[in-house]
Design an enzyme around this catalytic site. Structure first.
Site, PDB file in Angstrom:
ATOM      1  N   CYS A  36      -6.561 -10.879  20.904  1.00 50.16           N
ATOM      2  CA  CYS A  36      -7.014  -9.619  21.481  1.00 50.16           C
ATOM      3  C   CYS A  36      -8.439  -9.380  21.002  1.00 50.16           C
ATOM      4  O   CYS A  36      -8.709  -9.484  19.799  1.00 50.16           O
ATOM      5  CB  CYS A  36      -6.122  -8.468  21.017  1.00 50.16           C
ATOM      6  SG  CYS A  36      -4.361  -8.867  21.077  1.00 50.16           S
ATOM      7  N   ARG A  76       0.809  -1.199   0.000  1.00 50.72           N
ATOM      8  CA  ARG A  76       0.000   0.000   0.000  1.00 50.72           C
ATOM      9  C   ARG A  76       0.852   1.263   0.000  1.00 50.72           C
ATOM     10  O   ARG A  76       0.452   2.283  -0.514  1.00 50.72           O
ATOM     11  CB  ARG A  76      -0.939  -0.007   1.192  1.00 50.72           C
ATOM     12  CG  ARG A  76      -1.946   1.111   1.096  1.00 50.72           C
ATOM     13  CD  ARG A  76      -2.548   1.411   2.421  1.00 50.72           C
ATOM     14  NE  ARG A  76      -3.596   0.488   2.776  1.00 50.72           N
ATOM     15  CZ  ARG A  76      -3.831   0.115   4.020  1.00 50.72           C
ATOM     16  NH1 ARG A  76      -3.074   0.535   4.998  1.00 50.72           N
ATOM     17  NH2 ARG A  76      -4.817  -0.703   4.281  1.00 50.72           N
ATOM     18  N   TYR A  77       2.014   1.161   0.634  1.00 54.88           N
ATOM     19  CA  TYR A  77       2.910   2.312   0.696  1.00 54.88           C
ATOM     20  C   TYR A  77       4.130   2.018  -0.156  1.00 54.88           C
ATOM     21  O   TYR A  77       4.633   0.887  -0.172  1.00 54.88           O
ATOM     22  CB  TYR A  77       3.317   2.586   2.146  1.00 54.88           C
ATOM     23  CG  TYR A  77       2.130   2.716   3.062  1.00 54.88           C
ATOM     24  CD1 TYR A  77       1.307   3.828   2.979  1.00 54.88           C
ATOM     25  CD2 TYR A  77       1.812   1.709   3.965  1.00 54.88           C
ATOM     26  CE1 TYR A  77       0.196   3.942   3.800  1.00 54.88           C
ATOM     27  CE2 TYR A  77       0.712   1.823   4.795  1.00 54.88           C
ATOM     28  CZ  TYR A  77      -0.095   2.936   4.708  1.00 54.88           C
ATOM     29  OH  TYR A  77      -1.192   3.043   5.512  1.00 54.88           O
ATOM     30  N   ARG A  97       7.373  -0.021   1.273  1.00 54.65           N
ATOM     31  CA  ARG A  97       7.269  -1.151   2.187  1.00 54.65           C
ATOM     32  C   ARG A  97       6.081  -2.046   1.857  1.00 54.65           C
ATOM     33  O   ARG A  97       5.049  -1.561   1.405  1.00 54.65           O
ATOM     34  CB  ARG A  97       7.212  -0.706   3.648  1.00 54.65           C
ATOM     35  CG  ARG A  97       6.199   0.382   3.941  1.00 54.65           C
ATOM     36  CD  ARG A  97       6.900   1.501   4.727  1.00 54.65           C
ATOM     37  NE  ARG A  97       5.972   2.429   5.346  1.00 54.65           N
ATOM     38  CZ  ARG A  97       5.609   3.588   4.757  1.00 54.65           C
ATOM     39  NH1 ARG A  97       6.037   3.892   3.548  1.00 54.65           N
ATOM     40  NH2 ARG A  97       4.793   4.414   5.385  1.00 54.65           N
ATOM     41  N   CYS A 150      -2.152 -16.463  16.769  1.00 53.84           N
ATOM     42  CA  CYS A 150      -1.533 -15.626  17.799  1.00 53.84           C
ATOM     43  C   CYS A 150      -1.497 -16.462  19.077  1.00 53.84           C
ATOM     44  O   CYS A 150      -2.277 -17.395  19.223  1.00 53.84           O
ATOM     45  CB  CYS A 150      -2.356 -14.370  18.052  1.00 53.84           C
ATOM     46  SG  CYS A 150      -2.473 -13.314  16.595  1.00 53.84           S
ATOM     47  N   CYS A 166      -9.124  -7.108  18.007  1.00 55.60           N
ATOM     48  CA  CYS A 166      -8.237  -7.353  16.855  1.00 55.60           C
ATOM     49  C   CYS A 166      -8.791  -6.781  15.550  1.00 55.60           C
ATOM     50  O   CYS A 166      -9.928  -7.044  15.173  1.00 55.60           O
ATOM     51  CB  CYS A 166      -8.002  -8.841  16.680  1.00 55.60           C
ATOM     52  SG  CYS A 166      -6.928  -9.188  15.273  1.00 55.60           S
ATOM     53  N   LYS A 214      -2.650   4.880   6.565  1.00 55.78           N
ATOM     54  CA  LYS A 214      -2.397   5.530   7.860  1.00 55.78           C
ATOM     55  C   LYS A 214      -2.121   7.019   7.691  1.00 55.78           C
ATOM     56  O   LYS A 214      -1.357   7.408   6.825  1.00 55.78           O
ATOM     57  CB  LYS A 214      -1.137   4.933   8.475  1.00 55.78           C
ATOM     58  CG  LYS A 214      -1.320   3.584   9.077  1.00 55.78           C
ATOM     59  CD  LYS A 214      -0.054   3.228   9.857  1.00 55.78           C
ATOM     60  CE  LYS A 214      -0.013   1.750  10.149  1.00 55.78           C
ATOM     61  NZ  LYS A 214       0.291   0.969   8.944  1.00 55.78           N
ATOM     62  N   ASP A 255      -5.782   4.430  10.735  1.00 58.65           N
ATOM     63  CA  ASP A 255      -5.776   3.775   9.437  1.00 58.65           C
ATOM     64  C   ASP A 255      -7.140   4.069   8.830  1.00 58.65           C
ATOM     65  O   ASP A 255      -8.160   3.578   9.317  1.00 58.65           O
ATOM     66  CB  ASP A 255      -5.560   2.261   9.623  1.00 58.65           C
ATOM     67  CG  ASP A 255      -4.683   1.691   8.537  1.00 58.65           C
ATOM     68  OD1 ASP A 255      -4.937   1.995   7.357  1.00 58.65           O
ATOM     69  OD2 ASP A 255      -3.746   0.943   8.870  1.00 58.65           O
ATOM     70  N   ASP A 305      -9.445   0.650  14.926  1.00 56.39           N
ATOM     71  CA  ASP A 305      -9.974   0.415  13.593  1.00 56.39           C
ATOM     72  C   ASP A 305     -11.421  -0.051  13.676  1.00 56.39           C
ATOM     73  O   ASP A 305     -11.879  -0.484  14.731  1.00 56.39           O
ATOM     74  CB  ASP A 305      -9.117  -0.625  12.869  1.00 56.39           C
ATOM     75  CG  ASP A 305      -7.753  -0.057  12.510  1.00 56.39           C
ATOM     76  OD1 ASP A 305      -7.702   1.093  12.045  1.00 56.39           O
ATOM     77  OD2 ASP A 305      -6.754  -0.753  12.716  1.00 56.39           O
ATOM     78  N   ARG A 352      -7.199  -7.418  12.743  1.00 55.81           N
ATOM     79  CA  ARG A 352      -6.825  -8.378  11.707  1.00 55.81           C
ATOM     80  C   ARG A 352      -7.649  -9.641  11.873  1.00 55.81           C
ATOM     81  O   ARG A 352      -7.205 -10.738  11.587  1.00 55.81           O
ATOM     82  CB  ARG A 352      -5.337  -8.722  11.813  1.00 55.81           C
ATOM     83  CG  ARG A 352      -4.460  -7.563  11.469  1.00 55.81           C
ATOM     84  CD  ARG A 352      -3.175  -7.997  10.834  1.00 55.81           C
ATOM     85  NE  ARG A 352      -2.471  -6.864  10.305  1.00 55.81           N
ATOM     86  CZ  ARG A 352      -2.684  -6.358   9.103  1.00 55.81           C
ATOM     87  NH1 ARG A 352      -3.557  -6.915   8.299  1.00 55.81           N
ATOM     88  NH2 ARG A 352      -2.013  -5.317   8.706  1.00 55.81           N
TER      89      ARG A 352
HETATM   90  C1  LIG Z   1       1.099  -0.012   8.800  1.00 55.81           C
HETATM   91  C2  LIG Z   1       1.440  -0.562   7.539  1.00 55.81           C
HETATM   92  C3  LIG Z   1       2.726  -0.412   7.003  1.00 55.81           C
HETATM   93  C4  LIG Z   1       3.818   0.299   7.755  1.00 55.81           C
HETATM   94  O1  LIG Z   1       3.593   1.667   7.844  1.00 55.81           O
HETATM   95  P1  LIG Z   1       4.614   2.560   8.665  1.00 55.81           P
HETATM   96  O2  LIG Z   1       3.942   3.889   8.728  1.00 55.81           O
HETATM   97  O3  LIG Z   1       5.886   2.578   7.910  1.00 55.81           O
HETATM   98  O4  LIG Z   1       4.793   1.920  10.001  1.00 55.81           O
HETATM   99  C5  LIG Z   1       2.980  -0.939   5.775  1.00 55.81           C
HETATM  100  N1  LIG Z   1       2.035  -1.583   5.056  1.00 55.81           N
HETATM  101  C6  LIG Z   1       0.782  -1.727   5.529  1.00 55.81           C
HETATM  102  C7  LIG Z   1      -0.220  -2.418   4.686  1.00 55.81           C
HETATM  103  C8  LIG Z   1       0.442  -1.225   6.789  1.00 55.81           C
HETATM  104  O5  LIG Z   1      -0.805  -1.391   7.258  1.00 55.81           O
HETATM  105  S1  SF4 Z   2      -4.274  -7.595  17.514  1.00 57.48           S
HETATM  106 FE1  SF4 Z   2      -4.992  -9.446  16.415  1.00 57.48          FE
HETATM  107  S2  SF4 Z   2      -3.252 -10.094  15.151  1.00 57.48           S
HETATM  108 FE2  SF4 Z   2      -2.447  -8.667  16.708  1.00 57.48          FE
HETATM  109  S3  SF4 Z   2      -1.789  -9.995  18.417  1.00 57.48           S
HETATM  110 FE3  SF4 Z   2      -3.900  -9.360  18.852  1.00 57.48          FE
HETATM  111  S4  SF4 Z   2      -5.168 -11.016  18.014  1.00 57.48           S
HETATM  112 FE4  SF4 Z   2      -3.136 -11.229  17.091  1.00 57.48          FE
END
Ligand SMILES: *Cc1c(COP(=O)(O)O)cnc(C)c1O
Ligand code: SF4
Length: 333
Positions: A91, A74-75, A78, A87, A94, A299, A292, A255, A96
């Site tokens: 959490c 996305r960026y 990276r 995990c 979460c 972000k 985000d 989120d 994700r």
């Molecule tokens: C958070 C994130 C990153 C890293 O972003 P930084 O601002 O560099 O910490 C990279 N890719 C994705 C998809 C992300 O959600």
């Molecule tokens: S936030 Fe979600 S992915 Fe991250 S440690 Fe907790 S349960 Fe695992």
């Protein structure tokens, strides 16, 4: 919280199957304070059944920017690699959860190939983030296999491992893991930590192993109602992290994951909290407050603006303590 004040009550949505899993170590920690901030993060609550219309099973919109399965780009410089859905503990807030609930298995040799090819075509990628789930749920052997594979094709790239393991199961961090990670370096650890109570002696020792092993550690914190939504709690947390050698990196606004509205702090309150916090703590202790944006917006930092106005001669700012100061436009050549 919904736009029209109505709510669905979890009609077969993903959150109804979000598994409960708490490591034995965390169970002991929670037993010492069963209604405390650690318990609230890991023990399921009935409030999870409430799904706000503003919530979304893919709250980060990552589906929009995944050129190869399990790789998110996305960026510009990276990429994020989803190593596993597992995990050590889940959490409840979460973000994700689509990966964790799908129990995404550990990354397979055959899935890595297309990622390596993609990276070869994208020399602008400087950092590879390994996330999930928690990559440290893999055995050292499996993890090193994956990391070495990426390293063969990525000599100059920086690896970042996102993990909650020093908090959820500190014994997982030991000499063999550290030497393995050092051998595929440069690696940075991004640890998620939300309350001072998580930084037990065991957790501190685990973080110390990375740092003494030459692996830098930064932290991410999620702003959570009833866990850390006060200046004092955040201050204690960030001060302690810095004492341990960990740089607080991000503080995230919650989120929009389904069934998490009871954890979400209203944005206006978050901004006020963080502005107040900055008057109490140093730049070193202060993470970047970020959100985000929904639907793949990515972000952005949520800073209170100190800029007030621009006149013909100056830029005018409000200082941290509220006084007004001008910086001249013609101050340089
Ligand atoms: C958070 C994130 C990153 C890293 O972003 P930084 O601002 O560099 O910490 C990279 N890719 C994705 C998809 C992300 O959600
Ligand atoms: S936030 Fe979600 S992915 Fe991250 S440690 Fe907790 S349960 Fe695992």
């Amino acid at each position: 919280m919904g736009m029209n004040g109505e709510a669905n009550s979890g009609q077969g949505s993903a959150n109804t199957v979000f598994p409960r899993r708490i490591s034995p170590y965390l169970k002991d920690l929670i037993a010492r304070d069963p209604a405390g901030p650690v318990a609230r993060q890991f023990e399921p609550s009935a409030e999870e059944g409430f799904v706000c219309p503003c919530e979304n099973p893919d709250p980060l919109g990552e589906g929009y920017s995944s050129p190869v399965p399990r790789l998110v780009h996305r960026y510009r410089d990276r990429v994020l690699v989803l190593v596993t859905g597992r995990c050590a503990a889940y959490c409840r807030y979460c973000f994700r959860r689509s990966e964790t609930t799908s129990r995404l298995p550990a990354l397979d040799e055959r899935e890595i190939g297309p990622m390596i090819d993609y990276l070869a075509d994208h020399p602008e990628v400087h950092e590879i983030l390994f996330s999930g789930g928690d990559p440290l749920t893999l055995s050292n052997e499996d993890l090193m296999k994956i990391l070495s594979r990426f390293r063969q094709q990525s000599s100059g790239r920086v690896f970042r491992i996102g993990t909650r393991m020093p908090i959820a199961d500190p014994q997982r961090i030991h000499g063999e893991l550290i030497s393995g990670l050092s051998s595929v370096g440069p690696v940075w650890i991004v640890v998620q930590c939300n309350h001072r109570d998580e930084l037990t002696k065991e957790a501190a020792d685990a973080l110390g192993l990375f740092i003494r092993g030459g692996i830098p550690v930064v932290s991410q914190t999620v702003l959570l109602k009833g866990v850390n939504d006060s200046v004092q709690v955040l201050k204690d947390l960030f001060h302690r992290l810095v004492e341990l050698g960990v740089k607080p990196y991000y503080l995230f606004q919650g989120d929009l994951a389904p069934g998490t509205s009871h954890f979400r702090v209203p944005l206006a309150k978050g901004i006020a909290l963080v502005t107040e916090l900055r008057t109490h703590i140093s730049g070193l202790s202060m993470p970047v407050y970020a959100v985000d944006l929904p639907d793949g917006g990515g972000k952005i930092p949520l800073t209170e603006s100190y800029f007030m106005e621009e006149t013909k001669e100056v830029f005018r700012f409000r200082s941290i303590d509220g006084t007004i100061h001008d910086y001249p436009k013609e101050g340089g050549s």
